[in-house]
Motif scaffolding. Structure first.
Motif, PDB file in Angstrom:
ATOM      1  N   ALA A  94       1.036  -1.214   0.013  1.00  0.00           N
ATOM      2  CA  ALA A  94      -0.038  -0.129  -0.211  1.00  0.00           C
ATOM      3  C   ALA A  94       0.953   1.194  -0.032  1.00  0.00           C
ATOM      4  O   ALA A  94       1.802   1.228   0.710  1.00  0.00           O
ATOM      5  CB  ALA A  94      -0.829  -0.091   0.996  1.00  0.00           C
ATOM      6  N   ILE A  95       0.299   2.421  -0.780  1.00  0.00           N
ATOM      7  CA  ILE A  95       1.215   3.387  -0.891  1.00  0.00           C
ATOM      8  C   ILE A  95       0.318   4.827  -0.453  1.00  0.00           C
ATOM      9  O   ILE A  95      -0.679   4.688  -0.810  1.00  0.00           O
ATOM     10  CB  ILE A  95       1.761   3.699  -2.294  1.00  0.00           C
ATOM     11  CG1 ILE A  95       2.551   2.419  -2.849  1.00  0.00           C
ATOM     12  CG2 ILE A  95       2.502   4.960  -2.494  1.00  0.00           C
ATOM     13  CD1 ILE A  95       3.961   2.354  -2.156  1.00  0.00           C
ATOM     14  N   SER A 127      -3.857  10.475   0.899  1.00  0.00           N
ATOM     15  CA  SER A 127      -4.371   9.629   0.632  1.00  0.00           C
ATOM     16  C   SER A 127      -3.710   8.166   0.549  1.00  0.00           C
ATOM     17  O   SER A 127      -2.377   8.113   0.848  1.00  0.00           O
ATOM     18  CB  SER A 127      -4.564   9.891  -1.083  1.00  0.00           C
ATOM     19  OG  SER A 127      -5.444   9.003  -1.691  1.00  0.00           O
ATOM     20  N   CYS A 128      -4.450   7.142   0.340  1.00  0.00           N
ATOM     21  CA  CYS A 128      -3.776   5.975   0.332  1.00  0.00           C
ATOM     22  C   CYS A 128      -4.397   4.813  -0.756  1.00  0.00           C
ATOM     23  O   CYS A 128      -5.440   4.962  -0.969  1.00  0.00           O
ATOM     24  CB  CYS A 128      -3.516   5.284   1.628  1.00  0.00           C
ATOM     25  SG  CYS A 128      -2.955   3.526   1.921  1.00  0.00           S
ATOM     26  N   ILE A 129      -3.505   4.278  -1.301  1.00  0.00           N
ATOM     27  CA  ILE A 129      -3.810   3.040  -2.405  1.00  0.00           C
ATOM     28  C   ILE A 129      -3.624   1.760  -1.961  1.00  0.00           C
ATOM     29  O   ILE A 129      -2.226   1.624  -1.726  1.00  0.00           O
ATOM     30  CB  ILE A 129      -3.717   3.634  -3.813  1.00  0.00           C
ATOM     31  CG1 ILE A 129      -4.266   2.484  -4.922  1.00  0.00           C
ATOM     32  CG2 ILE A 129      -2.200   3.739  -3.855  1.00  0.00           C
ATOM     33  CD1 ILE A 129      -4.212   3.084  -6.181  1.00  0.00           C
ATOM     34  N   THR A 130      -4.403   0.728  -1.897  1.00  0.00           N
ATOM     35  CA  THR A 130      -3.977  -0.516  -1.705  1.00  0.00           C
ATOM     36  C   THR A 130      -3.160  -1.192  -2.727  1.00  0.00           C
ATOM     37  O   THR A 130      -3.163  -0.674  -3.861  1.00  0.00           O
ATOM     38  CB  THR A 130      -5.006  -1.354  -1.199  1.00  0.00           C
ATOM     39  OG1 THR A 130      -5.851  -1.868  -2.182  1.00  0.00           O
ATOM     40  CG2 THR A 130      -5.997  -0.851  -0.229  1.00  0.00           C
ATOM     41  N   SER A 131      -2.393  -2.274  -2.409  1.00  0.00           N
ATOM     42  CA  SER A 131      -1.692  -3.158  -3.501  1.00  0.00           C
ATOM     43  C   SER A 131      -3.211  -3.333  -4.829  1.00  0.00           C
ATOM     44  O   SER A 131      -2.596  -3.636  -5.678  1.00  0.00           O
ATOM     45  CB  SER A 131      -1.081  -4.386  -3.085  1.00  0.00           C
ATOM     46  OG  SER A 131      -1.993  -5.049  -2.371  1.00  0.00           O
ATOM     47  N   ASP A 132      -4.230  -3.555  -4.269  1.00  0.00           N
ATOM     48  CA  ASP A 132      -4.970  -3.954  -5.160  1.00  0.00           C
ATOM     49  C   ASP A 132      -5.918  -2.881  -5.789  1.00  0.00           C
ATOM     50  O   ASP A 132      -6.693  -3.100  -6.740  1.00  0.00           O
ATOM     51  CB  ASP A 132      -6.185  -4.867  -4.450  1.00  0.00           C
ATOM     52  CG  ASP A 132      -5.925  -6.266  -3.877  1.00  0.00           C
ATOM     53  OD1 ASP A 132      -6.525  -6.749  -3.235  1.00  0.00           O
ATOM     54  OD2 ASP A 132      -4.778  -6.614  -4.535  1.00  0.00           O
ATOM     55  N   PRO A 180       4.242  -1.572   5.281  1.00  0.00           N
ATOM     56  CA  PRO A 180       4.322  -2.620   5.270  1.00  0.00           C
ATOM     57  C   PRO A 180       3.410  -3.682   5.043  1.00  0.00           C
ATOM     58  O   PRO A 180       2.966  -4.487   5.987  1.00  0.00           O
ATOM     59  CB  PRO A 180       5.028  -2.888   6.706  1.00  0.00           C
ATOM     60  CG  PRO A 180       4.489  -1.538   7.523  1.00  0.00           C
ATOM     61  CD  PRO A 180       4.088  -0.767   6.499  1.00  0.00           C
ATOM     62  N   GLY A 181       2.949  -3.710   4.107  1.00  0.00           N
ATOM     63  CA  GLY A 181       1.807  -4.595   3.733  1.00  0.00           C
ATOM     64  C   GLY A 181       0.868  -3.854   2.574  1.00  0.00           C
ATOM     65  O   GLY A 181       1.145  -2.844   2.121  1.00  0.00           O
ATOM     66  N   ARG A 182      -0.157  -4.765   2.469  1.00  0.00           N
ATOM     67  CA  ARG A 182      -1.142  -4.476   1.239  1.00  0.00           C
ATOM     68  C   ARG A 182      -2.049  -3.511   1.379  1.00  0.00           C
ATOM     69  O   ARG A 182      -2.759  -2.926   0.595  1.00  0.00           O
ATOM     70  CB  ARG A 182      -1.482  -5.752   0.447  1.00  0.00           C
ATOM     71  CG  ARG A 182      -0.453  -6.557   0.106  1.00  0.00           C
ATOM     72  CD  ARG A 182      -1.119  -7.871  -0.522  1.00  0.00           C
ATOM     73  NE  ARG A 182      -0.181  -8.974  -1.072  1.00  0.00           N
ATOM     74  CZ  ARG A 182       0.281  -8.921  -2.375  1.00  0.00           C
ATOM     75  NH1 ARG A 182      -0.442  -8.240  -3.204  1.00  0.00           N
ATOM     76  NH2 ARG A 182       1.129  -9.635  -2.742  1.00  0.00           N
ATOM     77  N   SER A 183      -2.329  -3.253   2.764  1.00  0.00           N
ATOM     78  CA  SER A 183      -3.737  -2.602   3.225  1.00  0.00           C
ATOM     79  C   SER A 183      -3.587  -1.344   3.617  1.00  0.00           C
ATOM     80  O   SER A 183      -2.398  -0.815   4.003  1.00  0.00           O
ATOM     81  CB  SER A 183      -4.248  -3.349   4.627  1.00  0.00           C
ATOM     82  OG  SER A 183      -5.144  -2.728   5.099  1.00  0.00           O
ATOM     83  N   CYS A 184      -4.470  -0.444   3.274  1.00  0.00           N
ATOM     84  CA  CYS A 184      -4.562   0.956   3.824  1.00  0.00           C
ATOM     85  C   CYS A 184      -5.143   1.222   5.354  1.00  0.00           C
ATOM     86  O   CYS A 184      -5.625   2.184   5.627  1.00  0.00           O
ATOM     87  CB  CYS A 184      -5.321   1.968   2.885  1.00  0.00           C
ATOM     88  SG  CYS A 184      -4.083   2.255   1.286  1.00  0.00           S
TER      89      CYS A 184
END
Length: 124
Positions: free
Chosen positions: A33-34, A49-54, A99-103
């Motif tokens: 997640a970024i 803002s945040c965007i998950t890996s998906d 550190p992961g895919r989630s926001c």
């Protein structure tokens, strides 16, 4: 060793637009997640803002409807399109990788990497 690098900041009048980019090197953004944050001198850091890996997006209430975050995993970049910018003190916008895919709880949680930032000034 620069792992995240932002670009696209500058000076814009109220109501204008800017497009910020966050490019990653030495690692692949796909699995993370970024987030985008901003900080003005003398003020606390603010989540934007945040965007998950998906590709699921999250926004601070102050930017909803005006900002759009997106990712291009092929280019290893995340973009923040900012429209209808409002007058504000100059702020440094920077991107982070979580550190992961989630926001989940993105606005307060630990991030692994951050870029140096790019300055945005919105003024008439």
């Amino acid at each position: 060793q620069v792992l995240l690098m932002e670009s696209g900041g500058g000076f814009v009048q109220p109501g204008g637009s800017l497009r910020l980019s966050c490019a990653a090197s030495e690692f692949t953004l796909d699995y993370y997640a970024i987030g985008w944050f901003r900080q003005a001198p003398g003020k606390e850091r603010e989540g934007v803002s945040c965007i998950t890996s998906d590709g699921i997006t999250n926004y601070a209430d102050s930017v909803k409807g005006r900002f759009t975050i997106s990712r291009d995993n092929a280019k290893n970049t995340v973009t923040l399109q900012m429209n209808n910018l409002k007058p504000a003190a100059p702020a440094v916008y920077f991107c982070v990788s979580f550190p992961g895919r989630s926001c989940d709880q993105w606005n307060g949680k630990f991030f692994e990497r951050r870029g140096q930032g790019t300055q945005v000034t919105v003024s008439s």
